[in-house]
Write a protein that holds these residues in place. Structure first.
Motif, PDB file in Angstrom:
ATOM      1  N   PHE A 785       0.797  -1.126  -0.082  1.00  0.00           N
ATOM      2  CA  PHE A 785      -0.187  -0.168  -0.202  1.00  0.00           C
ATOM      3  C   PHE A 785       0.991   1.352   0.035  1.00  0.00           C
ATOM      4  O   PHE A 785       1.871   1.401   0.890  1.00  0.00           O
ATOM      5  CB  PHE A 785      -1.121  -0.051   1.327  1.00  0.00           C
ATOM      6  CG  PHE A 785      -1.855  -1.053   1.236  1.00  0.00           C
ATOM      7  CD1 PHE A 785      -2.959  -1.228   0.219  1.00  0.00           C
ATOM      8  CD2 PHE A 785      -1.913  -1.891   2.386  1.00  0.00           C
ATOM      9  CE1 PHE A 785      -3.822  -2.454   0.152  1.00  0.00           C
ATOM     10  CE2 PHE A 785      -2.954  -2.882   2.453  1.00  0.00           C
ATOM     11  CZ  PHE A 785      -3.689  -3.136   1.337  1.00  0.00           C
ATOM     12  N   ILE A 790      -3.218   3.934   2.304  1.00  0.00           N
ATOM     13  CA  ILE A 790      -3.443   3.556   3.802  1.00  0.00           C
ATOM     14  C   ILE A 790      -3.201   4.707   4.896  1.00  0.00           C
ATOM     15  O   ILE A 790      -2.339   5.574   4.377  1.00  0.00           O
ATOM     16  CB  ILE A 790      -2.154   2.554   4.277  1.00  0.00           C
ATOM     17  CG1 ILE A 790      -2.483   1.922   5.475  1.00  0.00           C
ATOM     18  CG2 ILE A 790      -0.898   3.015   4.069  1.00  0.00           C
ATOM     19  CD1 ILE A 790      -1.639   0.437   5.850  1.00  0.00           C
ATOM     20  N   TYR A 799      -6.286   0.678  10.949  1.00  0.00           N
ATOM     21  CA  TYR A 799      -5.879   1.186   9.347  1.00  0.00           C
ATOM     22  C   TYR A 799      -6.813   1.134   8.465  1.00  0.00           C
ATOM     23  O   TYR A 799      -7.601   0.191   8.473  1.00  0.00           O
ATOM     24  CB  TYR A 799      -4.379   0.280   9.096  1.00  0.00           C
ATOM     25  CG  TYR A 799      -3.529   0.240   9.787  1.00  0.00           C
ATOM     26  CD1 TYR A 799      -2.399   1.354   9.232  1.00  0.00           C
ATOM     27  CD2 TYR A 799      -3.044  -0.411  10.916  1.00  0.00           C
ATOM     28  CE1 TYR A 799      -1.064   1.514  10.222  1.00  0.00           C
ATOM     29  CE2 TYR A 799      -2.027  -0.519  11.751  1.00  0.00           C
ATOM     30  CZ  TYR A 799      -1.070   0.605  11.107  1.00  0.00           C
ATOM     31  OH  TYR A 799       0.163   0.983  11.868  1.00  0.00           O
ATOM     32  N   ILE A 801      -7.839   1.257   4.533  1.00  0.00           N
ATOM     33  CA  ILE A 801      -7.558   1.028   3.186  1.00  0.00           C
ATOM     34  C   ILE A 801      -8.358   1.782   2.338  1.00  0.00           C
ATOM     35  O   ILE A 801      -9.623   1.437   2.299  1.00  0.00           O
ATOM     36  CB  ILE A 801      -7.100  -0.419   2.995  1.00  0.00           C
ATOM     37  CG1 ILE A 801      -6.105  -1.086   4.017  1.00  0.00           C
ATOM     38  CG2 ILE A 801      -6.385  -0.573   1.524  1.00  0.00           C
ATOM     39  CD1 ILE A 801      -4.962  -0.191   4.271  1.00  0.00           C
ATOM     40  N   SER A 809     -11.188  -1.588   6.409  1.00  0.00           N
ATOM     41  CA  SER A 809     -10.163  -1.235   7.493  1.00  0.00           C
ATOM     42  C   SER A 809      -9.869  -2.356   8.487  1.00  0.00           C
ATOM     43  O   SER A 809     -10.637  -3.198   8.487  1.00  0.00           O
ATOM     44  CB  SER A 809     -10.900  -0.223   8.661  1.00  0.00           C
ATOM     45  OG  SER A 809     -12.043  -0.636   9.374  1.00  0.00           O
TER      46      SER A 809
END
Length: 881
Positions: A785, A790, A799, A801, A809
């Protein structure tokens, strides 16, 4: 490739160097005089000997004959022993009496360390073993060291040792100015045999170990390159007119326990202190050729805790059985196949399967730690025509938890009433050269609550096995075949198909698998065929093919590591058992392994070399090097496609100094390095032990492991119709320190301490998703990523994405786990078979979803965690009728 493997370079230097020296040429005792000797015992005629270790009784002077002419087993097989040894065996209607004198010109140097009960690794040692069925299957062995510490065990023909078999017998030792002496009284009702009016023939093995020179003597030689340990026993004749004594034994116990644990605010269950009392009984009864063991409400409070582990894989952690009831007679129920087994006794009495969801704020629970075993019955024995039979039946009770939510208490069922049945039959024929058997297991649960419908209702497995030796046991054919059948609700079958053992949902297995939500059963087969050469030969080899179909499953009553697997393994070895050059002995083994799944995908290929040795100064060294030149990890993505790992080296070095010394140092180093550098693991385990005087033993072990892996599994998320599998680079460090302290006041009174802090931390970075999982091109396997794809959200510790139209996430996988476990056990065997235990267990743990890089920070977190202390007393009383 050799330049990347210094272990292999060292290995290639050491092996040839040992061959430039000439072989030692001691005069050797002819094999026909050393092997398969016969001893003639006689009935005791006069007064019973006093079992005090002093051989001044009239029977040792007048009855029977002394046998001597022992022979070295190590260091020089068939050489004359350094010091002479002789023994005598007598018997009456109830007991076998054994006396032995071991001469030693330097009695002040005899190793008299006591050691723990059932620890035969310290002190000069004497042992006697009987194959009382004379079927070459297993032997009952009785050991005593110079300090008077007793060990009893069952040893099988393939040298599998069960130290948890406990007989009730007497043994004493004495030391004088030129020797040390031994006396045993072994009740015949502690041995299993088939009575014969015409006289019995038993297998017999007598051994002496002199620790300071690491010399092992055999009365009848068991060659180090043997065709079977028990098969190589000598024989004892002369047992006539001996009926089987009545066997009726009871071992009742009472125990009390106080638990002091952290309070949980608002919880009606975790109030800080709990008290429990318990009682139960074990019984043992002789029924013809069989022995029936019964246990009612068994207690295992004195059993040492399992070691701490941090398992980041999809596979189940395997723990050794430590409960005495299931270990006694364990060899009868053995049905191993590779690393799998049809009966894994820790399935009985496991932790409850269901855990109610609570938040310890508005909802609280009290869940049993283990499933209570209501009863267990075990019937074992060998018939007169050579059939070995074992049947075990056990029932575990319906367990309920107590759950309080918003002031309202409920009692959900967390484990249903369950019955286990294990049956094993083996036929031994042709003087132990032909062994044919079968085994059956069943697990049956009475499931009435819908929230437990994910559990299998009934699970059955059956197996057959054949072991055939030819050419005086030089060659063998070993085969096992098994089948399994499991049924239950549709929910259970879906759960079964999707678990890590099977992963039917794997996209690259859709041509032959796939999850069927309407399925009500799952079935499969497994087994292996192995042929090879063994026995008293320098050059040995074997070829083995094993298979485990996708639907095969043993994990209700047994243990199966992985299904959907076909494996081929080839081994060749050269064994040098006589001193040569630098070495007392050494073995060089070369092997290769190939694996496939049932879809025809080649999943694993390796080549391996191993060198094990003992130097003439009695230091031990083992080196193993393995090159894995291809691997497709079918379980790494937790149901995703098989992921290709780069080729890698695995190696290990194990070294220890002379085990006979008061100070022993050992070290083990294992490592893994991929050829492209994306994965690197290393673990070093030094240990140091001390014997202080003849009573105190201290051992400290340290483990440090460092793991860097670019392809550590993190999560899987669905985007539209596709699944995304997220990996990351992990930097993991693990520390483990273990301290053991034993103070053996006498052979019957001991104090034992075990303490082990464990810390494991992991930091994840360089997140990526799987692209072309099986690609040979490293850059094509994953997509890392970018910064724009990210983002880390600190408030939720997740996190996020974002790729094209899709956003998903996952939680921050960083962790810091700390745990401390300790046991203090005071043990007193106040009369034969009867014991008092005082136990103190201390444990604490802390798990944080944060990475703490500092060891001191993790130690602070560990020792700031609230402890749980358990104090227990247990009293057992053996009664033989």
């Amino acid at each position: 490739m050799i330049s990347k493997s210094p272990v292999l370079f060292l290995f290639l230097i050491i092996c040839p160097a040992s061959l430039v020296f000439s072989q030692r040429t001691d005069s050797l005792i002819p094999m026909e005089q050393a092997y398969k000797r016969t001893y003639q015992t006689v009935r005791l005629k006069g007064p019973l000997p006093a079992i005090d270790g002093i051989l001044d009784d009239a029977c040792w002077q007048n009855d029977g004959t002394w046998s001597q002419n022992f022979v070295q087993n190590t260091p020089v097989e068939r050489a004359l022993p350094s010091y002479p040894t002789r023994f005598k065996i007598l018997y009456d209607d109830k007991n076998i009496y054994f006396a032995l004198r071991a001469w030693d010109p330097e009695p002040d140097k005899i190793n008299r360390f006591i050691g723990n009960r059932d620890d035969n690794s310290t002190g000069d040692l004497i042992s006697i073993a009987f194959d009382s069925y004379h079927d070459s299957r297993a032997g009952a062995e009785f050991n005593i060291n110079t300090g008077g510490n007793k060990t009893d065990l069952i040893v099988t023909d393939n040298l599998s040792v069960n130290l948890n078999w406990n007989a009730v017998w007497e043994g004493k030792t004495a030391v004088n100015d030129s020797s040390w002496t031994v006396e045993f009284r072994i009740p015949l009702n502690q041995l299993r045999y088939n009575h014969s009016d015409t006289g019995m023939v038993w297998g017999l093995h007598v051994r002496r170990i002199i620790r300071r020179i690491q010399e092992t003597q055999n009365w009848s030689l068991i060659p180090r390159k043997n065709s079977g340990h028990v098969y190589s026993f000598g024989t004892m004749v002369g047992l006539q007119g001996v009926r089987k004594p009545r066997l009726v034994e009871f071992l009742p116990y009472v125990s009390g326990k106080a638990t002091i644990e952290p309070e949980i605010s608002g919880s009606p269950y975790s109030t800080g202190t709990r008290y429990n009392a318990n009682a139960g009984i074990d019984g043992k009864f002789g029924i013809g050729d069989f022995t029936m063991d019964v246990t009612i409400n068994p207690d295992f409070g004195q059993v040492e805790a399992d070691p701490s582990v941090m398992n980041l894989t999809a596979f189940e952690t395997f723990y050794e059985e430590k409960r005495p009831f299931f270990l006694e007679g364990k060899h009868i129920f053995d049905f191993p196949a590779d690393q799998n087994m049809m009966f894994y006794s820790r399935r009985i009495g496991h932790a409850p399967s269901y855990s109610p969801a609570v938040d310890d704020s508005t909802s609280f629970s009290k869940v049993p730690e283990f499933t209570n075993i209501i009863n267990a019955i075990k019937l074992t024995g060998t018939t007169r025509n050579g059939y070995s039979v074992g049947i075990l039946q056990s029932t575990t009770q319906k367990e309920t938890a107590r759950v309080t939510e918003d002031g309202i208490e409920t009692k959900p069922v967390v484990e249903p009433l369950t019955n286990f049945l294990i049956a094993r039959i083996q036929k031994i024929a042709n003087k132990g050269n032909t062994q044919v058997g079968t085994m059956f297991t069943s697990t049956n649960r009475i499931i009435e609550d819908p929230h437990l419908y994910y559990l299998n209702r009934n699970a059955y497995s059956a197996g057959i096995d054949l072991l055939q030796y030819t050419k005086d046991r030089t060659y063998f054919v070993d085969a096992k075949g098994m089948a399994s059948y499991i049924n239950g609700e549709e929910e259970a079958m879906v759960s079964l198909q999707r678990n890590a053992l099977h992963y039917y949902q794997r996209p690259d297995a859709k041509d032959y698998l796939g999850v069927d939500s309407s399925r009500r059963y799952l079935a499969g087969s497994g087994g292996y065929l192995s042929v090879g050469r063994q026995g008293n030969k320098r050059f040995i080899f074997s070829e083995k093919v094993s298979w485990w179909t996708p639907g095969f499953d043993l994990n209700d009553a047994g243990y199966l590591f992985m299904a959907d697997l076909v494996t081929n393994q080839t081994k060749v070895a050269w064994r040098q058992t006589e001193p040569r050059g630098l070495f007392r002995n050494y073995t060089l083994t070369l092997s290769q392994m190939n694996s496939w799944n049932f879809g025809g995908i080649d999943t694993y290929n390796d080549l391996s070399a191993q060198f094990t040795s003992q130097f003439k100064n009695r230091w031990d060294l083992s080196i193993q090097e393995t090159y894995v030149f291809s691997e497709l990890a079918t379980r790494l993505l937790r149901g995703g496609p098989a992921f290709r790992l780069s080729p890698y080296w695995k190696n290990s070095i194990v070294f220890n100094t002379d085990k006979s010394r008061r100070v022993l140092f050992s070290i083990k180093n294992t490592s893994l390095v991929s050829t492209d550098g994306v994965s690197r693991q290393n673990m070093i385990e030094p240990a140091l032990s001390f014997r202080l005087g003849n009573h105190i033993f201290i051992k400290s072990e340290f483990e440090y492991a460092r793991n860097t892996d670019d392809f550590m599994y993190v999560a899987q998320k669905q985007t539209g119709t596709e699944w995304q599998y997220v990996l990351a680079r992990i930097k993991q460090q693990t520390y483990n320190i273990t301290l053991r302290l034993n103070y053996n006041i006498t052979p019957d009174i001991s104090l034992q301490y075990y303490g082990s802090p464990f810390i494991s931390t992991g930091s994840y970075s360089n997140f990526k998703r799987v692209a072309d999982a099986a690609s040979s091109d490293l850059s094509s396997r994953t997509h890392t990523f970018t910064d724009s794809e990210i983002a880390y959200e600190g408030s939720s510790d997740t996190y996020i994405i974002t790729e094209g139209p899709y956003t998903y996430s996952f939680g921050n996988p960083d962790f810091s786990f700390c745990e401390f476990r300790s046991d203090f056990v005071a043990r007193w065997e106040y009369r034969p078979g009867s014991t008092i235990y005082l136990v103190w267990e201390n444990s604490r743990n802390n798990r944080a979803d944060v990475y703490y890089s500092s060891l001191s920070d993790n130690l602070d977190n560990l020792y700031s965690a609230a402890p749980t202390n358990v104090f227990m007393v247990k009293l057992s009383f053996w009664l033989g009728l």
